[in-house]
Design a protein around this motif. Structure first.
Motif, PDB file in Angstrom:
ATOM      1  N   ASP A 769       0.738  -0.989   0.080  1.00  0.00           N
ATOM      2  CA  ASP A 769      -0.138  -0.017  -0.018  1.00  0.00           C
ATOM      3  C   ASP A 769       0.865   1.245   0.184  1.00  0.00           C
ATOM      4  OD1 ASP A 769      -2.038   2.021   0.341  1.00  0.00           O
ATOM      5  OD2 ASP A 769      -2.882   1.221   2.046  1.00  0.00           O
ATOM      6  N   THR A 770       1.362   1.783  -1.200  1.00  0.00           N
ATOM      7  CA  THR A 770       1.938   2.814  -1.310  1.00  0.00           C
ATOM      8  C   THR A 770       1.407   4.256  -1.648  1.00  0.00           C
ATOM      9  OG1 THR A 770       2.431   2.505  -3.660  1.00  0.00           O
ATOM     10  CG2 THR A 770       3.882   1.361  -2.055  1.00  0.00           C
ATOM     11  N   ARG A 771       0.223   4.188  -1.103  1.00  0.00           N
ATOM     12  CA  ARG A 771      -0.712   5.530  -1.717  1.00  0.00           C
ATOM     13  C   ARG A 771      -0.144   6.580  -0.663  1.00  0.00           C
ATOM     14  NH1 ARG A 771      -6.722   3.516  -0.547  1.00  0.00           N
ATOM     15  NH2 ARG A 771      -5.523   2.082   0.889  1.00  0.00           N
ATOM     16  N   LYS A 772      -0.187   7.660  -0.966  1.00  0.00           N
ATOM     17  CA  LYS A 772      -0.077   8.930  -0.422  1.00  0.00           C
ATOM     18  C   LYS A 772      -1.072   9.186   0.782  1.00  0.00           C
ATOM     19  CE  LYS A 772       0.708  12.625  -2.529  1.00  0.00           C
ATOM     20  NZ  LYS A 772       0.265  13.831  -3.230  1.00  0.00           N
ATOM     21  N   GLN A 773      -0.377   9.072   2.049  1.00  0.00           N
ATOM     22  CA  GLN A 773      -1.306   9.142   3.318  1.00  0.00           C
ATOM     23  C   GLN A 773      -0.339   9.699   4.392  1.00  0.00           C
ATOM     24  OE1 GLN A 773      -1.325   4.710   4.733  1.00  0.00           O
ATOM     25  NE2 GLN A 773      -0.582   4.546   2.864  1.00  0.00           N
ATOM     26  N   ASN A 774      -1.124  10.015   5.710  1.00  0.00           N
ATOM     27  CA  ASN A 774      -0.605  10.339   6.786  1.00  0.00           C
ATOM     28  C   ASN A 774       0.218   9.225   7.458  1.00  0.00           C
ATOM     29  OD1 ASN A 774      -3.191  12.526   7.049  1.00  0.00           O
ATOM     30  ND2 ASN A 774      -1.177  13.253   7.429  1.00  0.00           N
ATOM     31  N   LEU A 775       1.644   9.287   7.803  1.00  0.00           N
ATOM     32  CA  LEU A 775       2.016   7.914   8.277  1.00  0.00           C
ATOM     33  C   LEU A 775       2.417   8.335   9.444  1.00  0.00           C
ATOM     34  CD1 LEU A 775       3.766   6.879   4.773  1.00  0.00           C
ATOM     35  CD2 LEU A 775       2.042   5.563   6.212  1.00  0.00           C
ATOM     36  N   GLY A 776       3.956   8.466   9.543  1.00  0.00           N
ATOM     37  CA  GLY A 776       4.614   8.500  10.960  1.00  0.00           C
ATOM     38  C   GLY A 776       5.126   9.833  11.368  1.00  0.00           C
ATOM     39  N   ASN A 777       6.055   9.921  12.262  1.00  0.00           N
ATOM     40  CA  ASN A 777       6.494  11.316  12.838  1.00  0.00           C
ATOM     41  C   ASN A 777       7.865  11.189  12.440  1.00  0.00           C
ATOM     42  OD1 ASN A 777       3.842  11.804  13.981  1.00  0.00           O
ATOM     43  ND2 ASN A 777       4.385  10.436  15.632  1.00  0.00           N
ATOM     44  N   PHE A 778       8.662  12.484  12.837  1.00  0.00           N
ATOM     45  CA  PHE A 778       9.820  12.639  12.289  1.00  0.00           C
ATOM     46  C   PHE A 778      10.680  13.613  13.665  1.00  0.00           C
ATOM     47  CE2 PHE A 778      13.103  14.991  10.081  1.00  0.00           C
ATOM     48  CZ  PHE A 778      14.112  14.109   9.546  1.00  0.00           C
ATOM     49  N   LYS A 779      11.814  13.523  13.958  1.00  0.00           N
ATOM     50  CA  LYS A 779      12.372  14.151  14.852  1.00  0.00           C
ATOM     51  C   LYS A 779      13.889  14.509  14.294  1.00  0.00           C
ATOM     52  CE  LYS A 779       9.929  12.724  19.095  1.00  0.00           C
ATOM     53  NZ  LYS A 779      10.098  12.177  20.372  1.00  0.00           N
ATOM     54  N   LEU A 780      14.093  15.943  14.266  1.00  0.00           N
ATOM     55  CA  LEU A 780      15.409  16.240  13.860  1.00  0.00           C
ATOM     56  C   LEU A 780      15.741  17.459  14.728  1.00  0.00           C
ATOM     57  CD1 LEU A 780      17.375  16.584  11.364  1.00  0.00           C
ATOM     58  CD2 LEU A 780      16.021  18.036  10.380  1.00  0.00           C
ATOM     59  N   ASP A 781      17.199  17.379  15.059  1.00  0.00           N
ATOM     60  CA  ASP A 781      17.686  18.633  15.602  1.00  0.00           C
ATOM     61  C   ASP A 781      19.186  18.703  15.304  1.00  0.00           C
ATOM     62  OD1 ASP A 781      18.698  16.525  17.113  1.00  0.00           O
ATOM     63  OD2 ASP A 781      18.822  17.471  19.149  1.00  0.00           O
ATOM     64  N   GLY A 782      19.889  19.980  15.527  1.00  0.00           N
ATOM     65  CA  GLY A 782      21.028  20.028  15.024  1.00  0.00           C
ATOM     66  C   GLY A 782      21.614  21.500  15.275  1.00  0.00           C
ATOM     67  N   LEU A 783      22.759  21.866  14.823  1.00  0.00           N
ATOM     68  CA  LEU A 783      23.359  23.172  15.097  1.00  0.00           C
ATOM     69  C   LEU A 783      23.703  23.773  13.696  1.00  0.00           C
ATOM     70  CD1 LEU A 783      25.995  22.030  17.826  1.00  0.00           C
ATOM     71  CD2 LEU A 783      23.971  23.115  18.034  1.00  0.00           C
ATOM     72  N   ASP A 784      23.566  25.198  13.641  1.00  0.00           N
ATOM     73  CA  ASP A 784      23.804  26.022  12.850  1.00  0.00           C
ATOM     74  C   ASP A 784      24.987  26.917  13.302  1.00  0.00           C
ATOM     75  OD1 ASP A 784      21.912  25.524  10.590  1.00  0.00           O
ATOM     76  OD2 ASP A 784      20.703  27.025  11.186  1.00  0.00           O
ATOM     77  N   PHE A 785      26.211  26.674  12.371  1.00  0.00           N
ATOM     78  CA  PHE A 785      27.248  27.779  12.731  1.00  0.00           C
ATOM     79  C   PHE A 785      27.500  28.424  11.670  1.00  0.00           C
ATOM     80  CE2 PHE A 785      27.987  23.552  14.526  1.00  0.00           C
ATOM     81  CZ  PHE A 785      28.438  23.595  15.846  1.00  0.00           C
ATOM     82  N   ALA A 786      28.043  29.866  11.918  1.00  0.00           N
ATOM     83  CA  ALA A 786      28.442  30.910  11.080  1.00  0.00           C
ATOM     84  C   ALA A 786      29.669  31.474  11.653  1.00  0.00           C
ATOM     85  CB  ALA A 786      27.144  31.604  10.678  1.00  0.00           C
ATOM     86  N   VAL A 787      30.537  31.908  10.703  1.00  0.00           N
ATOM     87  CA  VAL A 787      31.818  32.522  10.942  1.00  0.00           C
ATOM     88  C   VAL A 787      31.739  33.592   9.938  1.00  0.00           C
ATOM     89  CG1 VAL A 787      34.052  32.666  11.648  1.00  0.00           C
ATOM     90  CG2 VAL A 787      32.938  30.773  12.513  1.00  0.00           C
ATOM     91  N   SER A 788      31.905  34.886  10.305  1.00  0.00           N
ATOM     92  CA  SER A 788      32.452  35.681   9.163  1.00  0.00           C
ATOM     93  C   SER A 788      33.291  36.752   9.581  1.00  0.00           C
ATOM     94  CB  SER A 788      31.078  36.648   8.958  1.00  0.00           C
ATOM     95  OG  SER A 788      30.584  37.601   9.971  1.00  0.00           O
ATOM     96  N   TYR A 789      34.357  36.875   8.934  1.00  0.00           N
ATOM     97  CA  TYR A 789      35.449  38.035   9.066  1.00  0.00           C
ATOM     98  C   TYR A 789      35.692  39.054   7.950  1.00  0.00           C
ATOM     99  CZ  TYR A 789      40.000  39.545  10.376  1.00  0.00           C
ATOM    100  OH  TYR A 789      40.968  40.501  10.788  1.00  0.00           O
ATOM    101  N   PHE A 790      36.013  40.293   8.181  1.00  0.00           N
ATOM    102  CA  PHE A 790      36.105  41.109   7.217  1.00  0.00           C
ATOM    103  C   PHE A 790      37.512  42.059   7.708  1.00  0.00           C
ATOM    104  CE2 PHE A 790      35.751  45.294   5.194  1.00  0.00           C
ATOM    105  CZ  PHE A 790      35.956  44.977   3.899  1.00  0.00           C
ATOM    106  N   ARG A 791      38.352  42.028   6.892  1.00  0.00           N
ATOM    107  CA  ARG A 791      39.506  43.257   7.393  1.00  0.00           C
ATOM    108  C   ARG A 791      39.815  44.058   6.037  1.00  0.00           C
ATOM    109  NH1 ARG A 791      45.158  41.765  10.420  1.00  0.00           N
ATOM    110  NH2 ARG A 791      45.848  43.856  10.712  1.00  0.00           N
ATOM    111  N   GLU A 792      40.006  45.236   6.428  1.00  0.00           N
ATOM    112  CA  GLU A 792      40.804  46.111   5.469  1.00  0.00           C
ATOM    113  C   GLU A 792      41.825  45.997   5.413  1.00  0.00           C
ATOM    114  OE1 GLU A 792      39.191  50.011   5.705  1.00  0.00           O
ATOM    115  OE2 GLU A 792      37.075  49.606   4.864  1.00  0.00           O
TER     116      GLU A 792
END
Length: 941
Positions: A769-792
């Motif tokens: 039964d591969t019909r589109k339907q409401n199935l299970g649940n999903f849990k996701l977590d993580g980290l976003d990192f950002a570094v910026s540096y500017f020098r004249e």
């Protein structure tokens, strides 16, 4: 009950919009004349323009507690992107990062390029999207056959001023779809002059070109412009890239890539024979092996025309008008390779006993190894190659009227109307006609070229067809301003109402090309006194129409408890916000989603932020079972090329599933949409910090922890995954009883191809039964990192930037009630990062970018090699831009660019498992066109 957008309702909406706008103009003028000018807003103590930042409804402030990722026009240019979809491939928080996104997928499932923040599941299957796409703050009509998500490619990259990305739940502000976040494409507001831009690029067996012209005029209080863009690129075949290859399997004791070749092969019992069979020369254990990916386009050719126009006018001191309108037409063509199949022949599948069959009798003497009572599986291929032709056209208009109504309050009226038409033709072999064609003598599977003309036509003149027209009308009123002042600053409020009306008209099915509106009289084959129906007559494809409306109310409150006005050491800023939105849908009901945010600064150079909220993605009109009718398809894998439709050997050995009988390799799959789809819901929260240490001027560090709990997912179970039998046991009916078979048959639309087997327990291993339907649940977590540096520096400047996304956990519950499954081993790596090192030397800009996608372990070893790990993918890109010095008409505002993407010509990582989509065989975890060199020139007059 659902309904479409009628002419009367549209007329009423337009009249209402005109009347509201007129009243708004009058009221705005009156209030502006009576009240004093409001104070300037501030962010972090600095005055900023009176604009609305994505993620909040209130002017002049950043959304409290939430990180906003910005992509500037300069960054867009540095990617060398000629389409917006290519731009999105450079952002690690998006699932498309470091790979080729293309709008042409198998059948009707993928017909547009839509972004997917956090790479949430259901991206290619659910009609709605967990990522909201806005253009200048407006909702945009969706495109696609089985989706209602906007295609960002309607926006030419040349007119993008910046992109604002809020990778956090946003339904409390924007409503549906903002589960993983919001992408807001901000277009140019003012332009004066004429600008010409063009690019030409090439890689091995590939080219790309684009050209655009922008015409604009600015005057006191206003500006207008129109931009036209044309882009095209050709296709890349599997044979053009050595990493694209069909992994080997063992069949009949022989290692082969595929048996579906020309000439083909025949499997008798456990013995494999190459065709044609010539008496006395052929032995068991021989094969014609071929790579099915060679003649398939792994990246389609595409042509696109886009027009985008903008008008901005300040009517008086209080009222301004902004109008954006667009039109895009895209045509995509994909070569799908020859017609391939494997046909199981029983002793009476063809006239007479097999021993005297006219199909191979002339090649067989008394030394014939084939017993007349043995089953045979004949694998074959014949041309011409099948094609996919996809076309989309989208247009829309989005006006905004802004009025300062006094006392620091502003009223904004936003409206948009858009239409899209998507038409898709996917050529394919008519497997439903194969048995009749073989048994009647119209088609010879041993030597397809010797078949009758009508037999070949009946099999190859066939396609999956889809045509969908979508309409969207949206109107929104927002008022915001300061309620009163606390010691920490003004308490700001925004509130509003919104009305959304959408319609979806769909026509789709499998048929003889060109007969969707007329029906078809059938294909017949006559031999002697016998006439066989190869393709039965059918009528015109029905049109399915659905529609709905949504009424919404929303509000946001921002309270500055501490600020520069009353702050002290350890408490320089403390701002809290609360927002909420109520949505009432005419089809499935209502929902309320709140969000809370907090921003805290202990010192000026450290900012701590956090946010918590609930979001949802409503089932789209494409997810309605009225437009996605269920159908039952039989799949036979006698040749062993489609092993993914059966349980892995390890699960059979464990006793979880019975062994697959040699003579019963039939599986029925139920496609379509299951009735009663409900909204997907999510709880999201994040906490992070931004640091600008004063001891290192120009350095900014940022880290954000984010967490998504995504529930009630709308999905199509991935039956092509090696993990399918392990994860979706409740959707698998092995050795089904006749009652179970009859139940599925009664639910299905058999006009679209009734299975010729799997109709009784004796010839049906399983029903999936591969019909589109409401199935299970999903849990996701993580980290976003950002570094910026500017020098004249003495020679100019240097800069360094890192944007990285690191997943801590990715767990899926395939079906509710089952344990969560760790997906960091199996479908993707933890880390995606983009690192850029740049320098400006005089008029020359040089930049090196490293895009990296991490490797990962596989849950179940795959392929004959029992591969257990997929490697990471490293891509290095170079960019150079030179602004020609000089003030003459020829030299002024003239620049040249050079992009060298994938400098090292890195191949994507190897993957040993055969895939359902031939174009994706042999690799995974990223892709590029190879080493790509692109030259660009820009001139403004």
């Amino acid at each position: 009950m659902t309904r479409g957008i009628t002419k009367s309702s549209m007329a009423a909406a337009l009249k209402c919009g005109v009347a509201s706008t007129a009243m708004l103009l009058v009221a705005g003028t009156a209030f502006a004349q009576a009240q004093p000018e409001s104070d300037k807003d501030k962010i972090d103590g600095a005055s900023i323009p009176d604009i609305v930042v994505t993620g909040t409804l209130i002017r002049g402030i950043a959304p409290a507690g939430t990180n906003v990722i910005g992509v500037t026009q300069e960054a867009v240019q540095a990617t060398g992107a000629t389409t917006t979809a290519q731009l999105l491939q450079s952002i690690p928080q998006l699932g498309q990062f470091n790979t080729l996104q293309q709008p042409a997928g198998a059948f009707n499932t993928v017909t547009g390029n839509r972004p997917n923040l956090r790479n949430l599941p259901g991206f290619n299957t659910a009609g709605s999207s967990p990522t909201l796409v806005l253009v200048d703050g407006h909702r945009v009509v969706g495109v696609g056959i089985q989706s209602t998500s906007p295609d960002p490619d309607i926006i030419p990259p040349a007119i993008i001023e910046r992109v604002e990305i809020v990778p956090d739940g946003g339904s409390a502000i924007y409503g549906s779809d903002a589960v993983a976040g919001v992408l807001n494409f901000i277009t140019k507001k003012n332009f004066n002059g004429v600008q010409l831009d063009s690019h030409y690029g090439f890689a091995d067996n590939y080219y790309s070109l684009d050209a655009s012209v922008t015409l604009g005029k600015s005057w006191e209080g206003g500006s207008a412009y129109i931009a036209y863009n044309y882009s095209e690129h050709d296709d890349i075949y599997g044979r053009d890239r050595d990493y694209v290859r069909t992994p080997q399997v063992r069949t009949g004791g022989v290692l082969v890539q595929s048996l579906r070749c020309s000439p083909g092969n025949v499997l008798v019992g456990s013995n494999l024979y190459a065709l044609p069979y010539t008496s006395g020369t052929q032995r068991a254990g021989t094969a014609n092996s071929c790579d099915e990916s060679d003649n398939v386009a792994i990246y389609p050719r595409e042509h696109r025309h886009s027009v985008f126009a903008g008008l901005t006018q300040q009517l008086n001191d209080a009222i301004s008008v902004d109008i954006r309108t667009y039109f895009t037409e895209r045509k995509v063509a994909t070569n799908l390779g020859p017609n391939v199949n494997s046909t199981l022949l029983a002793p009476f599948s063809i006239p007479g006993l097999l021993i005297t069959s006219p199909y191979y009798g002339s090649h067989v003497t008394t030394a014939n190894p084939f017993s007349p009572l043995e089953l045979q599986t004949v694998s074959y291929a014949f041309g011409p190659d099948q094609q996919q032709r996809l076309s989309t056209s989208t247009w829309g208009i989005a006006p905004t009227v802004t009025a300062d109504i006094g006392a620091g309050f502003q009223l904004r009226a936003l409206a948009s109307y858009g239409e899209s038409t998507t038409e898709n033709h996917v050529g394919q072999l008519n497997t439903n006609a194969v048995n009749a064609a073989v048994s009647s003598g119209a088609f010879n599977p041993y030597d397809p070229a010797s078949s009758s003309a009508i037999g070949l036509t009946a099999l190859r003149n066939y396609e999956t067809f889809g045509k969908v027209r979508q309409q969207l009308f949206n109107a929104r009123l927002v008022i915001d301003g300061s309620l009163f002042t606390l010691p920490g600053g003004a308490v700001k409020l925004a509130a509003g109402v919104e009305y959304n009306e959408e319609s979806f008209k769909s026509q789709k099915g499998t048929l003889v090309p060109g007969t969707e509106n007329t029906g078809f009289g059938g294909y017949y084959y006559t031999s002697g006194n016998t006439t066989t129906t190869l393709v039965a007559p059918y009528g015109a494809l029905p049109l399915a129409r659905v529609g709905r409306n949504t009424k919404s109310a929303f509000g946001e409150l921002v309270v500055p408890i501490f600020s520069d006005e009353n702050g002290f050491a350890g408490m320089r800023q403390l701002t809290v916000s609360a927002s909420g939105r109520y949505d009432k849908y005419s089809d499935f009901g209502d929902t309320f989603n709140p969000k809370f945010g907090l921003t805290y600064k202990p010192v000026e150079w450290i900012k701590v932020r956090g946010a918590w909220g609930k979001s949802f993605a409503a089932p789209s009109l494409a997810d309605n079972s009225v437009v996605d009718i269920a159908n039952l398809r039989k799949v036979n894998d006698a040749a062993g090329n489609l092993g993914f439709i059966f349980p892995p050997a390890a699960l059979v050995a464990s006793g979880m599933y019975p062994a697959v009988p040699a003579g019963n390799r039939n599986v029925a799959l139920m496609f379509g949409t299951k009735p009663g789809i409900q909204p997907q819901k999510a709880t999201t929260w994040s906490v992070g910090a931004d640091i600008s240490p004063p001891i290192v001027p120009g350095l900014r560090l940022s880290v954000t922890y984010w967490n998504i709990d995504f529930r009630n997912l709308i999905q199509v179970p991935s039956f092509t995954s090696p993990n399918f039998y392990a994860q979706f046991g409740s959707l698998i009916y092995v050795n089904p009883t006749q009652a179970i078979i009859d139940s599925f048959v009664n639910q299905a639309n058999l006009v679209d191809g009734e299975p010729s087997s799997c109709t009784q327990p004796s010839n049906c291993y399983a029903i999936l039964d591969t019909r589109k339907q409401n199935l299970g649940n999903f849990k996701l977590d993580g980290l976003d990192f950002a570094v910026s540096y500017f020098r004249e520096t003495g020679f100019g400047s240097v800069d360094f930037n890192v944007n990285a996304n690191y997943e801590l956990s990715r767990k899926a519950q395939p079906v509710q009630g089952q344990p969560y499954v760790d997906q960091l081993r199996g479908i993707g790596g933890r880390i995606k990062s983009s690192t850029t090192l740049g320098a400006n030397v005089g008029n020359l800009r040089s930049q090196l970018t490293w895009n990296y996608t991490g490797g990962y372990d596989l849950l179940i070893p795959v392929g004959l090699e029992q591969q257990t790990r997929v490697k990471g993918f490293h891509v290095f890109n170079l960019f150079f831009k030179y602004d020609v010095p000089g003030e003459s008409k020829i030299l002024k505002d003239l620049s040249f660019t050079l992009n060298v993407n994938n400098v090292l010509d890195q191949d994507p990582p190897y993957y040993a498992l055969q895939a359902f989509n031939v174009a994706q065989m042999g690799y995974t975890n990223g892709n590029t066109v190879g080493r790509f060199v692109q030259f660009g020139v820009s001139k403004k007059f």
